[in-house]
Design an enzyme around this catalytic site. Structure first.
Site, PDB file in Angstrom:
ATOM      1  N   GLU A  44       0.835  -1.205   0.000  1.00 60.20           N
ATOM      2  CA  GLU A  44       0.000   0.000   0.000  1.00 60.20           C
ATOM      3  C   GLU A  44       0.871   1.256   0.000  1.00 60.20           C
ATOM      4  O   GLU A  44       1.808   1.394   0.786  1.00 60.20           O
ATOM      5  CB  GLU A  44      -0.869  -0.042   1.261  1.00 60.20           C
ATOM      6  CG  GLU A  44      -1.763   1.148   1.499  1.00 60.20           C
ATOM      7  CD  GLU A  44      -2.574   1.001   2.781  1.00 60.20           C
ATOM      8  OE1 GLU A  44      -3.438   1.850   3.024  1.00 60.20           O
ATOM      9  OE2 GLU A  44      -2.330   0.030   3.542  1.00 60.20           O
ATOM     10  N   LYS A 126      -8.793   2.692  -2.168  1.00 59.61           N
ATOM     11  CA  LYS A 126      -9.265   1.973  -0.981  1.00 59.61           C
ATOM     12  C   LYS A 126     -10.738   2.308  -0.729  1.00 59.61           C
ATOM     13  O   LYS A 126     -11.134   3.481  -0.752  1.00 59.61           O
ATOM     14  CB  LYS A 126      -8.403   2.351   0.231  1.00 59.61           C
ATOM     15  CG  LYS A 126      -8.775   1.608   1.512  1.00 59.61           C
ATOM     16  CD  LYS A 126      -8.037   2.147   2.729  1.00 59.61           C
ATOM     17  CE  LYS A 126      -6.621   1.696   2.793  1.00 59.61           C
ATOM     18  NZ  LYS A 126      -5.982   2.030   4.100  1.00 59.61           N
ATOM     19  N   CYS A 162      -5.708  -3.046   2.166  1.00 64.21           N
ATOM     20  CA  CYS A 162      -5.649  -3.067   3.629  1.00 64.21           C
ATOM     21  C   CYS A 162      -7.008  -3.103   4.336  1.00 64.21           C
ATOM     22  O   CYS A 162      -7.552  -4.166   4.561  1.00 64.21           O
ATOM     23  CB  CYS A 162      -4.819  -1.895   4.137  1.00 64.21           C
ATOM     24  SG  CYS A 162      -4.165  -2.176   5.812  1.00 64.21           S
TER      25      CYS A 162
END
Length: 584
Positions: A44, A126, A162
Site C-alpha cells: 500500500e 481503498k 488493507c
C-alpha cells in the site's frame, strides 16, 4: 486448473522519496521477473511511503505521485518488464468527486494501480477508510467505489487495499460475487504486539468469505513512531496457510498457485456495497501446464519478547536512517532503562555509532557507575564520564534550591550536558523514559525527557525487565556476551537524585502499577471498573490522578516506537487542560 506464479514484495519505502521508492519497485520487479513471476505486487502506497498524513492535502504532492506512477510504468516497459503486470500502491485523487464541506480538499485517494505495457492499465482506491487508533483516513481520503478485477493467464484476481479486508462487507464479498479465483490485498498495516495472530485469523476468515485463495501483502520498516513488521500471508479458500513471510525482513515471497479458471460469462455491473466491477483483461489463456517449483515457504514466528525487541530495533534504525542521523547519544545511569536503550541502539546502528555518557552526581552509587562502565565494555559502545557535581554546586550556590527542585536540577543538568554534546558532535540524543514513567509523570521536563527519539516510550517497566533478560539470554544462546549487566536487572530501580532513593518511594510496585495503567491507558477502563478488577481503591485513585495531571509532560516528550494498541501519541489524544476526573 490454471497456474499462476505470484510475487509478493514485502519491502520498505520512505515517505516523500518518490524517486527512491520507484527505484525499489523497479529493483524488486527485476528480482520477481528473474524468479519467473506472472503477477507482481507491492505494498500500500509504496510509491509515496505511508502514512503521508497532511501531504495528502497538498495538490503538488498528489500530482507528483501521479506523475511518478506514469513514469514508473514507462520505465518498467523500457527495462523489459512491460508484459509483466505490476501492482503498485500510490497517492491519487478522485476524478469524479465534487467538492463539498467535510471532504478533504482535492479529494485525495489511497490508491493502487496495475502497470502493464508502459501504462497505467487499471487504477482503484481503498474502499474502507480506517478512522481509529493512528489512522485518520477520513481526514485525508475519499473512498473508492469499484471492485477491480484483473484477468491474468485465465485467472480473475480481485484487488483490495488493507482496510478493505479489516472491515466487514465491501470488497471481500464483492470478490466472491465477481467470481474471483484470487483475492490480493496490499497493505501497510502497522505493527502492534500480538497482531500477527489477529492478522492470520483475519486473512483466514476473509478467504472463506471470498471463497478463494487470499494473499495479504504487508510492508516492513518504520515511519516516525510506526513500525511495519511484514508477515505477509497467503491462505487457500478453506483458510489453510499456503505461505507466510518472515517478520521484520525485507524480501520477496514467490509461489506457484493453482487457481480456478475465470468464467467465460464473468459477472459485470454493480455488486456488494454498490461496488462497480472494473475489469482488466491482460491474458485470457491459461499458461501451458508446468511443474510447480516455488511454494513460498513458511517462516517461523518470533516469540513475544523477540518480536517486541525486533520492533524496537527496527523502529530506531528506520528513524535514524530515514532522517539522516548516523549516530546516537545515550545517558548511561547504570539502570535498566538506559541499559536497554543502549542495547537496542547497538543492535540498530552498530556499537561504533553509539555514544554513552555517564554523568554521576554526589548521589550516584559506585555500583551504578560501575554498571554503566560494564555495559560499555560488554557492548563496545563509545564511552566517557562527565561529572555533573561542579555544575550542580554552581547552580545550588546561585539558587539555593531544596527538595524536588534540587533533585530535578540534577536531571536537567544531565539533559543539558547531553544536548550540548549532541550539538557539538552531531549525535542525536535518545530519551530513556518508559511507558510507566510517562504515564504517571515520573520524569523531569528538560531533563531525562530530552532527546530526538524515545525507543522504549511505549514499553511498560515490567516489560523492560523481561526484554533485558531476553536480550541477554539470546546473546548467551549464540555464544555472545550478554550486553546488559546482571546488576542493572536485579537492583531496585532508582533515579538516585537523593540518598537511598528508590522508585517505590513515589510509585506502587511496577507489576501492580503496570496492571492498573494497562487498564486505564490501553483499554480506557474507568475507576470503578479497575477497582472491581481487584485493585485497592486509594491506590487506583492516586494512580489515575497522576496519569491525568501528567498530560502536559507527555505532549513534550519525543516520538518513540509504538508497539502497543494504544501508545502515547496519535492513539491517545486527551486535552491537556481537563478537569474531568474518574473519581473526585
Amino acid at each position: 486448473m490454471p497456474q499462476l506464479r505470484l510475487a509478493l514484495n514485502q519491502i520498505d519505502s520512505t515517505v516523500g522519496d518518490l524517486a527512491g521508492n520507484a527505484e525499489a519497485v523497479l529493483r524488486w520487479t527485476r528480482h520477481s521477473a528473474e524468479q519467473g513471476a506472472h503477477l507482481v505486487a507491492f505494498p500500500e502506497m509504496v510509491l509515496t511511503g505511508y502514512p503521508v498524513e497532511d501531504l495528502a492535502l497538498r495538490s503538488s504532492f498528489v500530482e507528483a505521485s501521479r506523475a511518478a506512477l506514469t513514469a514508473l510504468a514507462a520505465r518498467l516497459a523500457d527495462e523489459g518488464f512491460g508484459d509483466l503486470p505490476v501492482i503498485v500502491g500510490y497517492l491519487d485523487h478522485s476524478e469524479s468527486a465534487t467538492p463539498k464541506y467535510g471532504q478533504p480538499a482535492g479529494a485525495p485517494q489511497n490508491a493502487a494501480a496495475v502497470l502493464h505495457r508502459g501504462r497505467v492499465a487499471l487504477k482503484f482506491a481503498k474502499h474502507h477508510l480506517p478512522n481509529y487508533g493512528v489512522f485518520d483516513e477520513f481526514r485525508y481520503f475519499v473512498p473508492g467505489d469499484t471492485m477491480p478485477v484483473v484477468r491474468v493467464h485465465g485467472v480473475d484476481v480481485a484487488l483490495a487495499i488493507c482496510e478493505d479486508l479489516w472491515q466487514d462487507g465491501g470488497r471481500v464479498p464483492a470478490a466472491r460475487s465477481a467470481g474471483a479465483g484470487l483475492l490480493l490485498s496490499i497493505n501497510a498495516s502497522p505493527y502492534e504486539r500480538d497482531k500477527d495472530d489477529t492478522r492470520l485469523e483475519l486473512v483466514r476468515k476473509r478467504a472463506q468469505e471470498a471463497g478463494c485463495t487470499t494473499a495479504y501483502l504487508a510492508m516492513i520498516g518504520g515511519q516516525d513512531e510506526l513500525v511495519f513488521d511484514g508477515d505477509s500471508i497467503v491462505v487457500d479458500r478453506d483458510g489453510e496457510v499456503v505461505a507466510r513471510a518472515p517478520q521484520f525482513e525485507e524480501g520477496c515471497v514467490v509461489l506457484d498457485l493453482e487457481l480456478p479458471a475465470a468464467a467465460a460469462d464473468a459477472p459485470t455491473g454493480t455488486v456488494d456495497d454498490g461496488l462497480r466491477i472494473d475489469r482488466l483483461v491482460i491474458s485470457e489463456e491459461p499458461l501451458p501446464a508446468y511443474e510447480p517449483e516455488l511454494a513460498g515457504g513458511y517462516a517461523e514466528r518470533l516469540d513475544d519478547d523477540e518480536e517486541v525487541y525486533s520492533a524496537l530495533v527496527v523502529g530506531l534504525r528506520a528513524y535514524a536512517a530515514k532522517n539522516g542521523f548516523r549516530s546516537v547519544l545515550v545517558g548511561l545511569s547504570g539502570g535498566i532503562d538506559s541499559a536497554l536503550v543502549a542495547a537496542i541502539a547497538c543492535d540498530a546502528l552498530g556499537a561504533q555509532n553509539v555514544y554513552g555518557v555517564s554523568m554521576p552526581s554526589k548521589y550516584s552509587s559506585e555500583h551504578s557507575k560501575d554498571d554503566a562502565a560494564e555495559l560499555a565494555r560488554r557492548t563496545g559502545l563509545n564511552y566517557r564520564t562527565v561529572a555533573i557535581e561542579p555544575m550542580f554546586d554552581a547552580y545550588m550556590g546561585a539558587l539555593g534550591l531544596t527538595g524536588l527542585a534540587e533533585e530535578n536540577l540534577q536531571s536537567r543538568l544531565r539533559g543539558t550536558t547531553l544536548m550540548a554534546i549532541s550539538n557539538q558532535e552531531g549525535h542525536i540524543v535518545l530519551a530513556p523514559g518508559n511507558k510507566s514513567e510517562l504515564a504517571v509523570g515520573y520524569s523531569t521536563l528538560y531533563g531525562d525527557s530530552v532527546g530526538a527519539y524515545g525507543p522504549i516510550k511505549d514499553v511498560y517497566k515490567t516489560s523492560i525487565f523481561r526484554l533485558a533478560k531476553w536480550r541477554n539470554r539470546a546473546a548467551a544462546e549464540r555464544g555472545k556476551t550478554p550486553p546488559i549487566p546482571e546488576n542493572s536487572i536485579t537492583k531496585p530501580p532508582s533515579a538516585e537524585l537523593r540518598p537511598g532513593q528508590v522508585d517505590t518511594d513515589s510509585l506502587p510496585d511496577y507489576p501492580v502499577l503496570d496492571a492498573i495503567l494497562e487498564r486505564y491507558v490501553d483499554r480506557d477502563e474507568g475507576f470503578e471498573s479497575i477497582v472491581a478488577a481487584g485493585f485497592d481503591r486509594e491506590l487506583v485513585a492516586k494512580t489515575l490522578r497522576m496519569v491525568d495531571t501528567a498530560e502536559y509532560k507527555r505532549r513534550q516528550y519525543p516520538p518513540g516506537t509504538k508497539i502497543s494498541a494504544k501508545g502515547f501519541g496519535k492513539d491517545r489524544r486527551l486535552p491537556i487542560t481537563n478537569r474531568w476526573r474518574e473519581q473526585a
